[in-house]
Design a protein around this motif. Structure first.
Motif, PDB file in Angstrom:
ATOM      1  N   SER A   1       0.838  -1.176   0.270  1.00  0.00           N
ATOM      2  CA  SER A   1      -0.001   0.049   0.079  1.00  0.00           C
ATOM      3  C   SER A   1       0.846   1.164   0.109  1.00  0.00           C
ATOM      4  O   SER A   1       0.227   2.297  -0.372  1.00  0.00           O
ATOM      5  CB  SER A   1      -0.980   0.021   1.420  1.00  0.00           C
ATOM      6  N   TYR A   2       2.198   1.137   0.483  1.00  0.00           N
ATOM      7  CA  TYR A   2       3.037   2.348   0.714  1.00  0.00           C
ATOM      8  C   TYR A   2       4.002   2.122  -0.150  1.00  0.00           C
ATOM      9  O   TYR A   2       5.042   2.836   0.559  1.00  0.00           O
ATOM     10  CB  TYR A   2       2.939   2.735   2.118  1.00  0.00           C
TER      11      TYR A   2
ATOM     12  N   PHE B   1       1.534   9.005   4.354  1.00  0.00           N
ATOM     13  CA  PHE B   1       1.646   8.627   2.768  1.00  0.00           C
ATOM     14  C   PHE B   1       0.536   9.553   2.260  1.00  0.00           C
ATOM     15  O   PHE B   1      -0.118   8.905   1.213  1.00  0.00           O
ATOM     16  CB  PHE B   1       1.696   7.127   2.539  1.00  0.00           C
TER      17      PHE B   1
ATOM     18  N   SER C   1       9.210   8.656  -1.563  1.00  0.00           N
ATOM     19  CA  SER C   1       8.283   9.232  -0.571  1.00  0.00           C
ATOM     20  C   SER C   1       9.177   9.460   0.590  1.00  0.00           C
ATOM     21  O   SER C   1       9.722   8.902   1.165  1.00  0.00           O
ATOM     22  CB  SER C   1       6.873   8.328  -0.065  1.00  0.00           C
TER      23      SER C   1
ATOM     24  N   ASN D   1       9.325   6.604   3.878  1.00  0.00           N
ATOM     25  CA  ASN D   1      10.163   5.728   3.347  1.00  0.00           C
ATOM     26  C   ASN D   1      11.622   6.083   3.447  1.00  0.00           C
ATOM     27  O   ASN D   1      12.478   5.257   3.832  1.00  0.00           O
ATOM     28  CB  ASN D   1       9.744   5.096   2.194  1.00  0.00           C
TER      29      ASN D   1
ATOM     30  N   ALA E   1      -1.536   5.240   6.798  1.00  0.00           N
ATOM     31  CA  ALA E   1      -1.972   5.986   5.560  1.00  0.00           C
ATOM     32  C   ALA E   1      -1.522   7.457   5.727  1.00  0.00           C
ATOM     33  O   ALA E   1      -1.383   8.057   4.828  1.00  0.00           O
ATOM     34  CB  ALA E   1      -3.460   5.883   5.697  1.00  0.00           C
TER      35      ALA E   1
ATOM     36  N   GLU F   1      -7.170   4.796   6.199  1.00  0.00           N
ATOM     37  CA  GLU F   1      -6.612   3.544   5.515  1.00  0.00           C
ATOM     38  C   GLU F   1      -7.657   3.317   4.390  1.00  0.00           C
ATOM     39  O   GLU F   1      -8.846   3.310   4.765  1.00  0.00           O
ATOM     40  CB  GLU F   1      -6.220   2.334   6.511  1.00  0.00           C
TER      41      GLU F   1
END
Ligand code: FMN
Ligand code: FMN
Lengths: 456, 456
Positions: A97-98, A135, B100, B103, A132, A140
């Motif tokens: 997801s990220y 990002f 991002s 991260n 969530a 979520e």
């Protein structure tokens, strides 16, 4: 040769018991120190484990007041561990997801090369609004949407990992031709969540791609596993539940057109080991005495999606809990916890004690012989292909397991006595190297289990 | 003590000369092998370099037919090198356009911890449509927009790295309190490109955050560097150009309210070393003889944004080239190449020969004494705080530099003779550890240059 048991060391902080950091023996900074993990990896390698594993989520969970918080990024940490070990597989969690497929596929390809084919990926969709919000999202994404993205992510990643044929490099110095452009296949993917032209800028790796591991237990999670996963982590409280899960996953995998033997099911176990049963239970009690129950209540309310203050420490769970379908986070863990509390008629306090030990995984206190029996019975009675070993306290719990349980498993012929020649992680799990999707498949050789000279 | 020269080893494949892989001594698979880089890192450490550096882009450039293509992901590779070295700084390139902040900040924080404070980040915005198409875009974002995103990226990353105060960890086992929640500061950032709640899930690191390196040379690039960079890589062909760049960057940094001494300017040099000048020139000629000119023409057309077929090998560049303002890729490199060709009236063939050696960086063939003189004169005449050493052939060129040029620099008192105690990368560069933005600044101690016992 006897069917071989697969062991994975699930390394987490100073141990899986949430109060483990408070023991005199524990280093409360250990979880952000390389040396701690190097030491653990070497113990696991001494125990001829197939692999070790790091869980992860891209967020800081709750209050740092409660327990050691934060974590080194797992792919980074595993790369350092790759150079400190020789044989053991290295499984890192990363979120579909990220992350973006290009960056993540490349990182795993790099780790697979650097480790000589020992990389594995625990594919997660990451529950929770905290992640969530790191990002660019407010909340979520819905559970089903997370899994839809995960499936597309995998399709792209698999194409990226196959974008170089194994023999794309020619390296002809005389003519000045280094590679064969006809053996490079950019994915040119355009889909719902991603568009990725490719090709990857890393050649095909020793394993082709990392071992694909997954731990979802919801309907979506199991469907995903049946399609992609080569190993599955799961939390199961009873052998009956574990057998049902095992049978279900194998048949789903067959239904998805894959060999059910090519998905290995690994339930978690938190072994608390003593030289007598009484000693083991006393050790468990010491850990429980270190739990801070007021924190536990808040955490449980969060897991059950209840408003703060709904739970009372010495009462049972309220009767009017929402159904699993209303949960957008970790669905199956929710159900497991609620069923555990109802089945054993636990008060909130007792439930927190149980969860403190392994967050819903099977906790088991006993002698080395008893732990080995438990493992063998699940393994031989259709409940497991191996185990996720989750020591309550680290490093001591892993040391004890390796020194006292591993020799018994070896004597019983269930576990290799030494690693033998270097192998890839996929070979350790008895799985074939995947063919490149761009190359006409050749009949694959029967996968060979590593030869394990049994010590008696 | 004499002002100390800073040396950075720019490690790339089998060397910076594009034909280096074709030499008999070269391993054409080296660029995707860990051992190659371990060997190079240890040579650089033997030469008491401040740091080593890996360039990167998240795309496969052009045809694999031409030269060794692909690369291990630099943060992954540097993590492995962190465990194989003890003193040298480790600078990885990563893109602000295709990562991002959460991260990436986490990965660098993890590397900084694992390496004991030796992490550096070469911040790039990544030119080219190839990369863009790997991340869901059709074309590269406009140059100004890439830098706007980079600035916001940095602001978020700096907040994330400061989201734990240095003393946020309490680790009080008796009371069960691990951290102090009042010392955790989530960025809660909402901006044009990112919204990131935070906090980071890694404690503050040995350096606070990685050394910030940058290599943009356009107007936007220099403005960015003046605001954020602590070290700057640059390609300069003449000492006059380098002096002008140096003065410009220092004064921009002062104008941005920073100490101009806290930005270190490191031009690149490709030294081709022989025991006589003739030997060095002969070595350069061997390399040039291995260039495949038909490839060179295509690459040059691409850099100059010309249609295929516009350039003729034995003619000069066309007169009607676009101005730098029309270039959305690497603006300053474009200008440098065009000016170089015009100044020296080079044919396309000659220009390709020059670029093949160092892509626009200063190439210099000579004896160790001549190379040391060149370095010293730029260093003492306001053109450089140190150098990006870019050997034409690796590992041999780095070996030669360390064995023959480094001792001369040491004898002249310009370079440390040994590392001494372990230090962070920022300390090596004589820069202070940054204060946490959430803590009232204490008067910083004067940064101490590492004590360098000079060998004579
Ligand atoms: C042993 C084990 C390890 C897990 N590790 C992670 C992890 O590191 N990160 C994560 O986000 N979820 C992790 N999970 C959660 C699963 O990925 C999954 O989300 C969860 O079991 C709920 O299933 P579902 O997603 O199908 O609802 C783990 C689960 C198990 C059983
Ligand atoms: C020594 C050096 C190393 C560089 N390394 C990279 C790199 O690894 N990746 C990249 O995308 N750009 C790299 N660049 C390019 C710069 O980041 C920058 O984009 C380029 O110099 C053009 O400047 P501009 O971006 O300000 O137009 C490098 C430049 C230099 C001088």
């Amino acid at each position: 040769m006897t069917r071989q048991l697969h062991l994975n060391a699930f390394l987490m902080n100073t141990g899986h018991h949430e109060a483990s950091w408070r023991l005199p023996e524990s280093d409360p900074y250990a979880h952000v120190e390389l040396d701690h993990y190097v030491r653990l990896a070497r113990i696991a390698e001494r125990g001829t484990f197939d692999s070790l594993f790091l869980a992860d989520g891209p967020q800081l969970w709750g209050s740092v007041g409660q327990r050691p918080a934060g974590a080194l990024e797992p792919l980074t940490l595993l790369t350092a561990l790759a150079t400190a070990t020789e044989h053991i597989g290295l499984i890192a969690t990363a979120s579909t997801s990220y992350n973006s497929p290009y960056n993540l596929a490349r990182k795993f390809a790099s780790l697979d090369i650097i480790s000589g084919g020992r990389a594995g990926w625990n594919i997660v969709t990451t529950a929770g609004a905290e992640a969530a919000r790191n990002f660019g999202l407010d909340a979520e994404p819905a559970h089903a949407q997370r899994y839809a993205r995960a499936a597309e992510f995998l399709d792209v990643a698999l194409k990226l990992w196959d974008s170089w044929e194994d023999d794309a490099i020619v390296a002809d110095k005389a003519s000045g031709v280094w590679g064969d452009d006809t053996k490079i296949h950019p994915p040119r993917h355009t889909g719902t969540y991603f568009s990725v032209e490719g090709p990857l800028n890393v050649p095909r790796t020793p394993q082709g791609y990392p071992l694909l591991v997954q731990a979802g237990s919801s309907e979506n999670g199991k469907a995903f596993a049946a399609r992609y996963a080569e190993a599955v982590f799961t939390a199961q409280q009873t052998i009956e539940d574990a057998q049902a899960f095992y049978a279900d996953l194998k048949s789903r995998t067959a239904a998805a057109g894959r060999d059910p033997d090519h998905i290995k099911v690994l339930p978690g176990i938190v072994p608390v080991i003593g030289s007598t049963e009484a000693e083991a239970l006393a050790h468990e009690q010491v850990l429980e005495d270190h739990i801070v129950y007021t924190h536990g209540v808040g955490n449980l309310e969060r897991l059950l999606q209840l408003e703060p203050g709904r739970l009372e420490l010495d009462a049972q769970l309220p009767a009017d809990l929402p159904p699993e379908s209303a949960i957008e986070g970790a669905k199956s863990r929710y159900t497991l916890v609620v069923e555990l509390a109802r089945r054993d008629r636990l008060t909130v306090r007792q439930l927190i004690g149980r969860l403190g030990g392994g967050r819903g995984h099977l906790t088991f206190a006993g002698t080395p012989e008893q732990v080995a029996d438990k493992i063998e019975s699940w393994f031989t009675r259709g409940a497991a292909d191996g185990f996720n070993i989750m020591p309550a306290v680290l490093p001591s719990g892993l040391d004890t397991f390796v020194d006292h349980v591993v020799p018994i498993l070896r004597t019983r012929g269930l576990l290799r006595g030494e690693y033998g020649p270097r192998r890839t992680l996929r070979e350790r799990y008895g799985l074939p190297r995947p063919a490149n999707q761009h190359v006409k498949p050749v009949e694959p050789a029967e996968p060979t289990e590593p030869v394990a000279p049994v010590l008696v």
